[in-house]
Design a protein around this motif. Structure first.
Motif, PDB file in Angstrom:
ATOM      1  N   LEU A  86      -4.349  12.099   3.443  1.00 25.30           N
ATOM      2  CA  LEU A  86      -4.769  12.851   5.163  1.00 25.30           C
ATOM      3  C   LEU A  86      -5.389  14.033   4.478  1.00 25.30           C
ATOM      4  O   LEU A  86      -4.334  14.659   3.296  1.00 25.30           O
ATOM      5  N   MET A  87      -6.539  14.371   4.555  1.00 27.30           N
ATOM      6  CA  MET A  87      -7.206  15.190   3.515  1.00 27.30           C
ATOM      7  C   MET A  87      -6.585  16.967   4.445  1.00 27.30           C
ATOM      8  O   MET A  87      -7.192  16.870   5.596  1.00 27.30           O
ATOM      9  N   ILE A  88      -5.950  17.517   4.125  1.00 32.27           N
ATOM     10  CA  ILE A  88      -5.522  18.984   4.867  1.00 32.27           C
ATOM     11  C   ILE A  88      -5.591  19.718   4.233  1.00 32.27           C
ATOM     12  O   ILE A  88      -5.770  20.688   3.133  1.00 32.27           O
ATOM     13  N   ASN A  89      -5.701  21.187   4.979  1.00 25.08           N
ATOM     14  CA  ASN A  89      -6.055  22.627   4.472  1.00 25.08           C
ATOM     15  C   ASN A  89      -7.005  22.335   3.628  1.00 25.08           C
ATOM     16  O   ASN A  89      -7.462  23.448   1.959  1.00 25.08           O
ATOM     17  N   VAL A  90      -8.713  21.876   4.582  1.00 24.22           N
ATOM     18  CA  VAL A  90      -9.672  21.826   3.344  1.00 24.22           C
ATOM     19  C   VAL A  90     -10.836  22.451   3.940  1.00 24.22           C
ATOM     20  O   VAL A  90     -11.100  22.586   4.541  1.00 24.22           O
ATOM     21  N   PRO A  91     -10.882  23.145   2.692  1.00 20.94           N
ATOM     22  CA  PRO A  91     -11.993  24.419   2.922  1.00 20.94           C
ATOM     23  C   PRO A  91     -13.374  23.842   3.143  1.00 20.94           C
ATOM     24  O   PRO A  91     -13.239  22.680   2.219  1.00 20.94           O
ATOM     25  N   TYR A  92     -13.881  25.179   3.374  1.00 19.42           N
ATOM     26  CA  TYR A  92     -15.701  24.702   3.479  1.00 19.42           C
ATOM     27  C   TYR A  92     -15.907  24.040   2.393  1.00 19.42           C
ATOM     28  O   TYR A  92     -17.032  23.173   2.294  1.00 19.42           O
ATOM     29  N   MET A  93     -15.618  24.972   1.035  1.00 16.16           N
ATOM     30  CA  MET A  93     -16.696  24.904  -0.352  1.00 16.16           C
ATOM     31  C   MET A  93     -16.045  23.437  -0.651  1.00 16.16           C
ATOM     32  O   MET A  93     -17.223  22.930  -1.220  1.00 16.16           O
ATOM     33  N   PHE A  94     -15.245  23.145  -0.170  1.00 17.70           N
ATOM     34  CA  PHE A  94     -14.607  21.120  -0.570  1.00 17.70           C
ATOM     35  C   PHE A  94     -15.828  20.536  -0.234  1.00 17.70           C
ATOM     36  O   PHE A  94     -15.731  19.707  -0.629  1.00 17.70           O
ATOM     37  N   LYS A 151       0.978  -1.217   0.144  1.00 18.89           N
ATOM     38  CA  LYS A 151      -0.431  -0.064   0.006  1.00 18.89           C
ATOM     39  C   LYS A 151       1.534   1.163  -0.183  1.00 18.89           C
ATOM     40  O   LYS A 151       2.163   0.864   0.295  1.00 18.89           O
ATOM     41  N   PHE A 152       0.359   2.328  -0.581  1.00 23.23           N
ATOM     42  CA  PHE A 152       0.567   3.812  -0.739  1.00 23.23           C
ATOM     43  C   PHE A 152       0.329   4.802   0.377  1.00 23.23           C
ATOM     44  O   PHE A 152      -1.071   4.514   0.891  1.00 23.23           O
ATOM     45  N   ALA A 153       0.333   5.802   1.369  1.00 21.52           N
ATOM     46  CA  ALA A 153      -0.489   6.644   1.676  1.00 21.52           C
ATOM     47  C   ALA A 153      -0.008   8.012   0.866  1.00 21.52           C
ATOM     48  O   ALA A 153       0.716   8.504   0.431  1.00 21.52           O
ATOM     49  N   ALA A 154      -0.602   8.621   1.047  1.00 16.93           N
ATOM     50  CA  ALA A 154      -0.786  10.387   0.444  1.00 16.93           C
ATOM     51  C   ALA A 154      -1.667  11.222   1.195  1.00 16.93           C
ATOM     52  O   ALA A 154      -2.227  11.152   2.546  1.00 16.93           O
ATOM     53  N   VAL A 155      -0.982  12.420   0.795  1.00 17.29           N
ATOM     54  CA  VAL A 155      -1.738  13.651   1.927  1.00 17.29           C
ATOM     55  C   VAL A 155      -1.721  14.439   0.450  1.00 17.29           C
ATOM     56  O   VAL A 155      -1.768  14.885  -0.534  1.00 17.29           O
ATOM     57  N   ILE A 156      -3.472  14.434   0.547  1.00 15.38           N
ATOM     58  CA  ILE A 156      -3.631  15.901  -0.287  1.00 15.38           C
ATOM     59  C   ILE A 156      -4.504  17.198   0.190  1.00 15.38           C
ATOM     60  O   ILE A 156      -4.886  17.934   1.498  1.00 15.38           O
ATOM     61  N   ASP A 157      -3.496  17.920   0.153  1.00 11.99           N
ATOM     62  CA  ASP A 157      -3.196  19.408   0.211  1.00 11.99           C
ATOM     63  C   ASP A 157      -4.011  20.445  -0.539  1.00 11.99           C
ATOM     64  O   ASP A 157      -3.992  20.873  -1.515  1.00 11.99           O
ATOM     65  N   LEU A 158      -4.912  21.371  -0.003  1.00 11.59           N
ATOM     66  CA  LEU A 158      -6.014  21.407  -0.338  1.00 11.59           C
ATOM     67  C   LEU A 158      -6.470  23.051  -0.277  1.00 11.59           C
ATOM     68  O   LEU A 158      -7.232  23.709  -0.603  1.00 11.59           O
ATOM     69  N   LYS A 159      -5.250  23.701   0.553  1.00  9.60           N
ATOM     70  CA  LYS A 159      -4.805  25.442   0.512  1.00  9.60           C
ATOM     71  C   LYS A 159      -4.716  25.591  -0.567  1.00  9.60           C
ATOM     72  O   LYS A 159      -4.422  25.347  -1.651  1.00  9.60           O
ATOM     73  N   GLY A 160      -5.865  26.945  -0.604  1.00  7.77           N
ATOM     74  CA  GLY A 160      -6.113  27.261  -1.664  1.00  7.77           C
ATOM     75  C   GLY A 160      -7.123  27.024  -2.454  1.00  7.77           C
ATOM     76  O   GLY A 160      -7.431  27.649  -3.488  1.00  7.77           O
ATOM     77  N   TRP A 161      -7.700  25.481  -2.392  1.00  9.65           N
ATOM     78  CA  TRP A 161      -8.414  25.198  -3.044  1.00  9.65           C
ATOM     79  C   TRP A 161      -9.515  26.501  -3.466  1.00  9.65           C
ATOM     80  O   TRP A 161     -10.462  26.284  -3.117  1.00  9.65           O
ATOM     81  N   GLY A 162     -10.052  25.967  -5.127  1.00  2.00           N
ATOM     82  CA  GLY A 162     -11.829  27.047  -4.480  1.00  2.00           C
ATOM     83  C   GLY A 162     -12.244  26.318  -5.449  1.00  2.00           C
ATOM     84  O   GLY A 162     -12.376  25.353  -6.493  1.00  2.00           O
TER      85      GLY A 162
END
Length: 180
Positions: A122-130, A83-94
């Motif tokens: 790991l979902m990080i910096n998740v904006p409310y709109m996401f 298996k692999f792992a991931a970090v999905i950084d949504l900082k600045g996502w719009g």
């Protein structure tokens, strides 16, 4: 299932693999970095959601890129690790980064053709709109995969990353010592 996979592989990877040159436009967008390992020895992928613009992508090219990335991360799996792992950084996502069709296509490829390769995201910096987009995508995710997505509150970001990833394996931008 095997016949379905073989038919997909023949169409998605007619030469048996997808080369860097075939997806060079997608690579140039610098949306994914693969560096380090988590504490369970799984290779890490860091995805940057704010660097994805669906208006500037062709869905078929994007699907090839997803298969390319999954192949790349799987080649980094150490002996005995599946298996692999991931970090999905949504900082600045719009809104301009929202790509429901792309998200569903990527999940479909991962779930159907790379089953059980995903360890945790790991979902990080998740904006409310996401979360509105997530509610649309969520029904397309199988039950086992749903449990692998962890939404990390900003107040817990540092401790969660350090619990999951040793400081020597964590990218500098997240407070670790690993240089990209």
């Amino acid at each position: 299932m095997l016949l379905k996979y073989l038919a997909w592989k023949r169409a998605a990877k007619p030469h048996g693999t997808i080369t860097d040159e075939e997806v060079s436009d997608e690579i140039a967008k610098d949306r994914v970095h693969m560096h380090g390992f988590d504490r369970l020895g799984r290779p890490m992928a860091y995805l940057y959601g704010a660097r994805h613009f669906p208006a500037r992508r062709d869905l078929d090219d994007f699907k090839r890129y997803v298969a390319y990335l999954l192949d790349k991360i799987c080649t980094r799996l150490p002996m005995g690790q599946e298996k692999f792992a991931a970090v999905i950084d949504l900082k600045g996502w719009g809104y301009a980064n929202c790509d429901i069709r792309g998200y569903v296509a990527a999940l479909e490829i991962m779930q159907n053709y790379y089953p059980e390769r995903l360890g945790r995201v790991l979902m990080i910096n998740v904006p409310y709109m996401f979360m509105a987009a997530w509610k649309i995508v969520y029904p397309f995710i199988d039950e086992k995969t749903k449990k692998k997505f962890v939404f990390v509150p900003n107040k817990d970001l540092d401790s969660t990353l350090r619990d999951a990833i040793d400081e020597s394996q964590l990218l500098e931008e997240y407070g670790g010592k690993l240089k990209p």
